[in-house]
Write an enzyme that holds these catalytic residues in place. Structure first.
Site, PDB file in Angstrom:
ATOM      1  N   LYS A   1       0.820  -1.217   0.000  1.00  0.00           N
ATOM      2  CA  LYS A   1       0.000   0.000   0.000  1.00  0.00           C
ATOM      3  C   LYS A   1       0.854   1.267   0.000  1.00  0.00           C
ATOM      4  O   LYS A   1       0.607   2.196  -0.776  1.00  0.00           O
ATOM      5  CB  LYS A   1      -0.920  -0.029   1.224  1.00  0.00           C
ATOM      6  N   THR A   2       1.873   1.307   0.864  1.00  0.00           N
ATOM      7  CA  THR A   2       2.715   2.506   0.963  1.00  0.00           C
ATOM      8  C   THR A   2       3.433   2.767  -0.349  1.00  0.00           C
ATOM      9  O   THR A   2       3.576   3.913  -0.781  1.00  0.00           O
ATOM     10  CB  THR A   2       3.742   2.333   2.102  1.00  0.00           C
TER      11      THR A   2
ATOM     12  N   ASP B   1      -4.883   7.906   3.280  1.00  0.00           N
ATOM     13  CA  ASP B   1      -4.422   6.569   3.648  1.00  0.00           C
ATOM     14  C   ASP B   1      -5.338   5.998   4.728  1.00  0.00           C
ATOM     15  O   ASP B   1      -5.931   6.750   5.507  1.00  0.00           O
ATOM     16  CB  ASP B   1      -2.973   6.676   4.156  1.00  0.00           C
ATOM     17  N   GLU B   2      -5.450   4.675   4.785  1.00  0.00           N
ATOM     18  CA  GLU B   2      -6.255   3.992   5.820  1.00  0.00           C
ATOM     19  C   GLU B   2      -7.667   4.577   5.900  1.00  0.00           C
ATOM     20  O   GLU B   2      -8.183   4.874   6.983  1.00  0.00           O
ATOM     21  CB  GLU B   2      -5.561   4.097   7.197  1.00  0.00           C
TER      22      GLU B   2
ATOM     23  N   GLN C   1      -9.454  -4.517   7.584  1.00  0.00           N
ATOM     24  CA  GLN C   1      -8.612  -4.065   8.686  1.00  0.00           C
ATOM     25  C   GLN C   1      -9.222  -2.860   9.407  1.00  0.00           C
ATOM     26  O   GLN C   1      -8.510  -2.080  10.037  1.00  0.00           O
ATOM     27  CB  GLN C   1      -7.206  -3.731   8.184  1.00  0.00           C
TER      28      GLN C   1
ATOM     29  N   ARG D   1       0.007  -9.899  10.562  1.00  0.00           N
ATOM     30  CA  ARG D   1       1.281  -9.288  10.982  1.00  0.00           C
ATOM     31  C   ARG D   1       2.432 -10.259  10.772  1.00  0.00           C
ATOM     32  O   ARG D   1       3.592  -9.864  10.773  1.00  0.00           O
ATOM     33  CB  ARG D   1       1.242  -8.902  12.467  1.00  0.00           C
TER      34      ARG D   1
END
Length: 753
Positions: A10-11, A201-202, A232, A585
């Site tokens: 994503k980043t 973002d998010e 998420q 994670r």
């Protein structure tokens, strides 16, 4: 909208999209990128700089709070605030609320400061002002029924006191931005023309207040790109609304959706386990996450008999993995649902001399000595700051105790002025011999403000630390704690010196440093990659991180999923998303653990495995049952349990069809998402079959010693009752399960006649 699955890069996508815009000729000053942590924005800016160079410095990029605090500094006077307004942290806000409760002579148990703070925060995040709160029949009726009819009055008083002190709390930074954009169309137009390209973002974590700001800013050009993963979305308790991402197309009918479905982080088995879990949620965006990495180990499920033994199993596994595979300690993370679970883990790690770090504890900037010095800094730039005055007016001691502070507050309220105005003219408002001490305090703060105009950030901070008396006070304390506090002050000054010498920012004043630290979020952690320690943290704190080895502990019903989440599908699905975050994670190895007994509220309680374990496709699991040194079950019970689990493990080892869609473990073809669930390999005991015509009794009908029936746990006896209606809590002993604590209004118990 970019729907980005866990570990899908994503980043990197955000980085290259911004770089692409700049290469196409878009002015970086016209690009706004909003994130949820300072760390995320810093990482993105550094990556963009590597692609497009120094132009990246001109992008407006930061957290919602930092970006809009910057705008409010410029526009504050339009809504009646000074540009040097103070930002109250949670402790400041709760301290002010406690003062208000004391002045109103309210019961601080009924009007608990934490509850009041959260109520006000929730109102602001839903853009409900105190006047709207007081005028809403629905809200007022709810407060009256909860025996807290004065919440609206407290909200009004709190708002007016913050305003008088020239202070905004964290929620105000968004609430006041909405007020600014709504009441000043010229300001809205100014920033619409400035921010022609928006990225968020998010996006699944946005609340109503954030959603409204973004929608207003994007209205002129609709050049908006949001990135997120509905799977998420785990912050509903902070006001996040998953519907913002699920319904994004309603706001923008011309929406283009792109899906990032390849997970580059985790093994195939870990990705498939995550898929099989999240497939149980009905409310989600469709996507098929897959991995081309190696299949990897099966997911280990470890069963312990106590929470202490659970900690021992985890600690021993870390030693074994580290020794056999050459991992460092910082390749391991232990994730739990609640902070209280860290105790057993810490004890086990200490016994084996395993170094560890707990995240989510007291941060550096929350330590008393740091907050004391920062309060002096705050007063230097905003002497009207009421909470800062109360914190340091008598520290170090100067004969201005609580009685004096109460007199100042009474005088300020009586004359409708600030505490600072009283302090600057004490003879006019307060009788007695304390006028000289108040004059001295006022002159000292005024001298700090004068010096700050001549000195840089570090020189100003050092001057204040010396002349306030804090450095001398701590230096003369020879205790271990005193030396530690003195060293912490030195560390703060070192940080300010480093800030004052930075070349990548124009304004290096102490006031800007103060703003930066005020905007640190709970999710901003220091970079500890160089420290070889095992990481312990709640799953909420772990979002956005990754580790080679992850232990998710405490997978028991009523703990994870939380007992509070079992009353609605919405809450249960959020818990399942939280479990999904925990699983994803892990890069190489994932271990799930639970205990069959655990101390809760001082009582040893029998536990059953979490339903989430049952939802995992059995083909990906490896079951391990620990045998304790001394059986807690007694007699031959352990042997019977061991035999039962051996049979379950054998049934698990047989290949089963995959539960989730996406490439199969071999990388060829797609597994069916409608494959039947194995019937014989359930980790959970058979559910109790309720008696015919089962009908729960009212909470008021129950008494100690009664025989009762629960739809799920079966027959039991009430051991004790605590509290008052409607919040009576019962401890019930169920055969084979032990004691369970239940809220009667939710428990659905039937009295056995």
């Amino acid at each position: 909208m970019i729907v980005a699955g866990a570990g899908s890069g994503k980043t990197r996508v955000i980085t290259y999209r911004v770089a692409h815009l700049i290469r196409k000729g878009v002015d970086p000053f016209n690009i706004l990128v909003l994130t949820f942590t300072n760390k995320a924005s810093k990482d993105m800016r550094e990556r963009i700089m590597k692609v497009v160079g120094s132009e990246a410095k001109n992008i407006w990029m930061g957290t919602f709070h930092s970006v809009f605090a910057k705008i409010l500094r410029v526009e504050a006077e339009k809504i009646g605030y000074p540009s040097n307004f103070t930002i109250y942290d949670t402790d400041d806000s709760k301290s002010l609320i406690r003062s208000i409760l004391k002045e109103m002579q309210l019961d601080d148990k009924l009007y608990n400061a934490n509850f009041v703070y959260n109520r006000i925060s929730s109102a602001k995040n839903n853009l409900i002002s105190y006047s709207e709160y007081l005028e809403s029949p629905e809200i007022q009726s709810e407060d009256v029924s909860n025996k807290r009819p004065l919440l609206g009055v407290i909200y009004e008083t709190y708002t007016k006191r913050c305003f008088k002190a020239g202070a905004m709390d964290f929620d105000d930074l968004l609430f006041k931005t909405n007020v600014l954009l709504k009441t000043h169309p010229d300001v809205l137009n100014k920033y619409q023309q400035k921010f022609k390209y928006l990225m968020v973002d998010e996006y699944q974590d946005t609340n109503f207040s954030q959603y409204t700001i973004v929608k207003k800013l994007a209205a002129a050009y609709q050049n908006i790109c949001v990135v997120g993963d509905d799977a998420q979305s785990i912050y509903a308790f902070r006001g996040a609304n998953i519907q913002n991402i699920l319904n994004f197309e309603r706001d923008y009918p011309d929406l283009q959706v792109y899906k990032l479905e390849q997970n580059y982080r985790s093994t195939q088995n870990i990705v498939e386990v995550a898929n099989s879990i999240i497939a149980n949620n009905k409310n989600q965006l469709e996507k098929n996450v897959f991995s081309d990495n190696e299949p990897g180990d099966r997911i280990k499920v470890q069963r312990a008999f106590t929470d202490n033994e659970e900690g021992k199993l985890v600690a021993e596994s870390i030693i074994q993995e580290r020794t056999s595979k050459g991992y460092r300690y910082n390749d391991f993370a232990i994730l739990y649902r609640t902070n209280a679970q860290s105790r057993a883990m810490e004890e086990a790690l200490r016994k084996l001399n395993i170094p560890y770090k707990i995240y989510g504890g007291l941060s550096f900037y929350q330590r008393k000595e740091i907050k004391d010095l920062i309060a002096y800094f705050r007063l230097t730039f905003n002497p009207a700051d009421e909470e800062a005055i109360k914190r340091v007016i008598n520290y170090p001691r100067r004969g201005l105790g609580d009685t004096t502070v109460d007199k100042i507050i009474v005088a300020a309220d009586k004359h409708n002025i600030t505490m600072w105005q009283v302090i600057c003219n004490p003879q006019q408002y307060i009788e007695g011999r304390i006028a000289n001490q108040l004059n001295d305090f006022a002159v000292m703060i005024q001298s700090f403000a004068a010096e700050s105009k001549k000195l840089d950030a570090y020189e100003t901070a050092l001057y204040i630390a010396q002349h306030s008396g804090i450095l001398k006070e701590l230096h003369t304390d020879d205790s271990i704690e005193g030396r530690s506090r003195y060293e912490n002050i030195q560390e703060l000054l070192n940080g300010i010196k480093e800030f004052a010498e930075r070349e990548d920012i124009e304004d290096r004043s102490l006031a800007i440093f103060m703003q930066d630290i005020a905007l640190l979020t709970n999710d901003d952690r220091g970079d500890d990659k160089d420290k070889d320690t095992v990481s312990l943290m709640t799953i909420h704190s772990a979002k956005g991180l990754e580790f080679k080895n992850v232990f998710v502990v405490g997978l028991e019903e009523n703990l994870f999923p939380s007992q509070m989440s079992l009353n609605s599908r919405t809450d249960l699905e959020e818990e399942r998303r939280l479990f999904y975050v925990a699983i994803t994670r892990a890069e190489k190895k994932l271990t799930l653990t639970y205990a069959t007994s655990r101390y809760r509220w001082g009582t040893l309680t029998n536990c059953e495995p979490s339903r989430f374990i049952q939802e995992i496709n059995a083909r990906y699991l490896e079951i391990e049952v620990a045998k304790p040194a001394k059986s807690v079950l007694g007699g031959d019970s352990f042997e019977n349990e061991r035999r039962s689990w051996t049979q379950q493990r054998d049934s698990f080892s047989k290949p089963k069809p995959a539960m989730s869609s996406g490439p199969s473990a071999s990388g060829t073809g797609t597994a069916s998402s409608s494959a039947p669930r194995p019937k014989t390999s359930s980790l959970l005991p058979k559910a109790h079959v309720p008696s015919p015509g089962f009908a729960p009794d009212a909470a008021s009908a129950f008494q100690n010693g009664m025989d009762v029936e629960h739809e799920k746990f079966g027959f039991g006896k009430i051991v004790s009752l605590e509290g008052t209606l409607p919040d009576v809590k019962a401890t019930v002993f169920f055969q084979g399960l032990g004691n369970k604590q239940l809220l009667l209004k939710f428990a659905k118990l039937r009295i056995v006649k």
